[in-house]
Design an enzyme around this catalytic site. Structure first.
Site, PDB file in Angstrom:
ATOM      1  N   GLU A  18      49.674 -29.197   8.077  1.00 54.58           N
ATOM      2  CA  GLU A  18      49.474 -28.121   7.103  1.00 54.58           C
ATOM      3  C   GLU A  18      50.826 -27.661   6.555  1.00 54.58           C
ATOM      4  O   GLU A  18      51.781 -27.467   7.313  1.00 54.58           O
ATOM      5  CB  GLU A  18      48.761 -26.936   7.775  1.00 54.58           C
ATOM      6  CG  GLU A  18      48.443 -25.829   6.776  1.00 54.58           C
ATOM      7  CD  GLU A  18      47.723 -24.664   7.433  1.00 54.58           C
ATOM      8  OE1 GLU A  18      46.561 -24.828   7.835  1.00 54.58           O
ATOM      9  OE2 GLU A  18      48.334 -23.584   7.526  1.00 54.58           O
ATOM     10  N   THR A  49      48.202 -24.422   2.073  1.00 55.26           N
ATOM     11  CA  THR A  49      47.546 -23.113   2.177  1.00 55.26           C
ATOM     12  C   THR A  49      47.514 -22.396   0.825  1.00 55.26           C
ATOM     13  O   THR A  49      48.225 -22.755  -0.118  1.00 55.26           O
ATOM     14  CB  THR A  49      48.256 -22.199   3.197  1.00 55.26           C
ATOM     15  OG1 THR A  49      49.606 -22.016   2.772  1.00 55.26           O
ATOM     16  CG2 THR A  49      48.224 -22.797   4.586  1.00 55.26           C
ATOM     17  N   HIS A  78      43.575 -25.613   0.196  1.00 51.16           N
ATOM     18  CA  HIS A  78      42.861 -24.451   0.738  1.00 51.16           C
ATOM     19  C   HIS A  78      42.381 -23.604  -0.443  1.00 51.16           C
ATOM     20  O   HIS A  78      43.095 -23.451  -1.438  1.00 51.16           O
ATOM     21  CB  HIS A  78      43.782 -23.585   1.607  1.00 51.16           C
ATOM     22  CG  HIS A  78      44.195 -24.226   2.891  1.00 51.16           C
ATOM     23  ND1 HIS A  78      44.377 -23.521   4.055  1.00 51.16           N
ATOM     24  CD2 HIS A  78      44.477 -25.518   3.192  1.00 51.16           C
ATOM     25  CE1 HIS A  78      44.745 -24.354   5.029  1.00 51.16           C
ATOM     26  NE2 HIS A  78      44.824 -25.569   4.512  1.00 51.16           N
ATOM     27  N   ARG A 108      37.162 -17.682   3.610  1.00 53.37           N
ATOM     28  CA  ARG A 108      36.917 -16.388   2.981  1.00 53.37           C
ATOM     29  C   ARG A 108      38.249 -15.764   2.581  1.00 53.37           C
ATOM     30  O   ARG A 108      38.414 -15.247   1.502  1.00 53.37           O
ATOM     31  CB  ARG A 108      36.188 -15.455   3.967  1.00 53.37           C
ATOM     32  CG  ARG A 108      35.779 -14.151   3.339  1.00 53.37           C
ATOM     33  CD  ARG A 108      35.538 -13.081   4.370  1.00 53.37           C
ATOM     34  NE  ARG A 108      36.778 -12.676   5.037  1.00 53.37           N
ATOM     35  CZ  ARG A 108      36.837 -11.811   6.031  1.00 53.37           C
ATOM     36  NH1 ARG A 108      35.725 -11.276   6.496  1.00 53.37           N
ATOM     37  NH2 ARG A 108      37.997 -11.477   6.579  1.00 53.37           N
ATOM     38  N   GLY A 109      39.211 -15.798   3.503  1.00 52.10           N
ATOM     39  CA  GLY A 109      40.504 -15.161   3.276  1.00 52.10           C
ATOM     40  C   GLY A 109      40.536 -13.769   3.864  1.00 52.10           C
ATOM     41  O   GLY A 109      39.507 -13.207   4.250  1.00 52.10           O
ATOM     42  N   HIS A 158      37.585 -14.201  15.994  1.00 50.03           N
ATOM     43  CA  HIS A 158      38.271 -13.598  14.843  1.00 50.03           C
ATOM     44  C   HIS A 158      38.318 -12.086  15.079  1.00 50.03           C
ATOM     45  O   HIS A 158      37.411 -11.529  15.710  1.00 50.03           O
ATOM     46  CB  HIS A 158      37.470 -13.937  13.578  1.00 50.03           C
ATOM     47  CG  HIS A 158      38.121 -13.483  12.309  1.00 50.03           C
ATOM     48  ND1 HIS A 158      37.954 -12.219  11.795  1.00 50.03           N
ATOM     49  CD2 HIS A 158      38.955 -14.128  11.462  1.00 50.03           C
ATOM     50  CE1 HIS A 158      38.656 -12.106  10.674  1.00 50.03           C
ATOM     51  NE2 HIS A 158      39.269 -13.255  10.440  1.00 50.03           N
TER      52      HIS A 158
END
Ligand code: FAD
Length: 302
Positions: A18, A49, A78, A108-109, A158
């Protein structure tokens, strides 16, 4: 029986990397050097990202497109639901498709007001990651159905989680909406991942769950991110970095060894795929891959 599919332990692992989109010329130079140096490791894919609040939309897009067009790597972009209407998000997906990018990491963010605040759906935007996955899948069927879609998951829950049952049901709903693979938030104890995998498999999640491995040698920075995203840092990790604040070189060596050791322990349990959060640092990702027995494969990468 291990919840993982069994594969020969002696095989070199499959890796993915990433990156984040660069903010300046100097950072761009570092990113492209990193891409060039990691390319011979023949990763399954590399992902880029999307900044918090959708702040890097153009830079993410340019970086992903350039990787697709100028390298042999398979990039994934992303995408988040933050700060954009459904049409705007789907037009980014279309641009990816047209640029030859066939893989999206659908998220979702974070709430634009910051972690810990309530996530508010943007007017005309996607409600959450499930809505986003469905939106991509249903968008121009010949396009949406063909994207590869990866999603996030959280082996230590989360921060907004409503508990394990809800967490696993939510991940299963992402799979049902069309996700192909989940990539975990970073963690440092193999058992954290293995316990999560067991819960996910018991809850009907059958897609691959790839461990996300953090390569952050700045321990102060790591503590900050971990506190925000709910990843725990074991005591032994604090001890390893103790007294190294002014010694970047040693911190890097420690970081590569910690990551490789975690991957080796997971590998002993049958894990074959690892996703590295590279922070655009080639040396750390390369040395970790080397410690895992992965060698450059120019033929595969060319
Ligand atoms: P989701 O998985 O959709 O939801 C997050 C959590 O909220 C769920 O795990 C669950 O606990 C809870 N939840 C939400 N809705 C429900 C529901 N209906 N029922 C039950 N529980 C619910 N951020 C960025 O800004 N840009 C990036 O590029 C980026 N890349 C990432 C890549 C990976 C692999 C990971 C793990 C995270 C990434 N993030 C990124 C961080 C991510 O945006 C934040 O963690 C954000 O707070 C949640 O986004 P998500 O897609 O993970 O959310």
């Amino acid at each position: 029986m291990s919840p993982l599919s069994s594969t020969a332990k002696s095989e070199a692992p499959n890796v993915s990397f990433e990156f984040f989109p660069p903010k300046s010329e100097a950072m761009a130079t570092r990113l492209w050097e990193t891409v060039e140096r990691l390319q011979p490791m023949a990763p399954d894919f590399v992902s880029v990202t999307y900044g918090a609040g959708g702040s890097t939309r153009e830079r993410t897009h340019d970086t992903v497109r350039r990787i697709a067009q100028e390298t042999s790597l398979r990039p994934a972009g992303h995408l988040t639901c933050v700060g954009a209407t459904k049409e705007e998000v789907l037009s980014v997906a279309e641009d990816y498709w047209d640029a030859g990018v066939k893989h999206i990491v659908a998220l979702r963010g974070d709430p634009p007001a910051g972690m810990g605040e309530k996530f508010e759906q943007y007017p005309g935007g996607f409600r959450d990651s499930i809505d986003l996955i469905q939106g991509i899948r249903e968008h121009r069927p010949e396009l949406g159905r063909c994207f590869e879609i990866s999603v996030s998951c959280y082996p230590e829950l989360h921060p907004e989680s409503q508990g394990w049952d809800a967490e696993i049901a939510f991940l299963k709903a992402k799979q049902d909406a069309g996700a192909d693979r989940a990539i975990t938030q970073f963690f440092f104890e193999p058992q954290v991942y293995l316990n999560f995998l067991e819960k996910a498999r018991a809850g009907g999640v059958t897609m691959p769950i790839v461990p996300g491995i953090m390569l952050q040698p700045n321990f102060k920075g790591l503590k900050r991110i971990a506190a925000l995203c709910g990843s725990s840092l074991p005591d032994w990790l604090h001890e390893l970095y103790e007294g190294l604040d002014e010694d970047e070189e040693t911190r890097e060596l420690v970081t590569a060894n910690v990551a490789a050791d975690l991957c080796r322990q997971l590998s002993d349990e049958g894990v074959r795929n690892f996703h590295f959060y590279t922070l655009n640092r080639a040396g750390l990702a390369l040395s970790t891959c080397r410690l895992l027995g992965l060698k450059p494969n120019s033929a595969k990468a060319a």
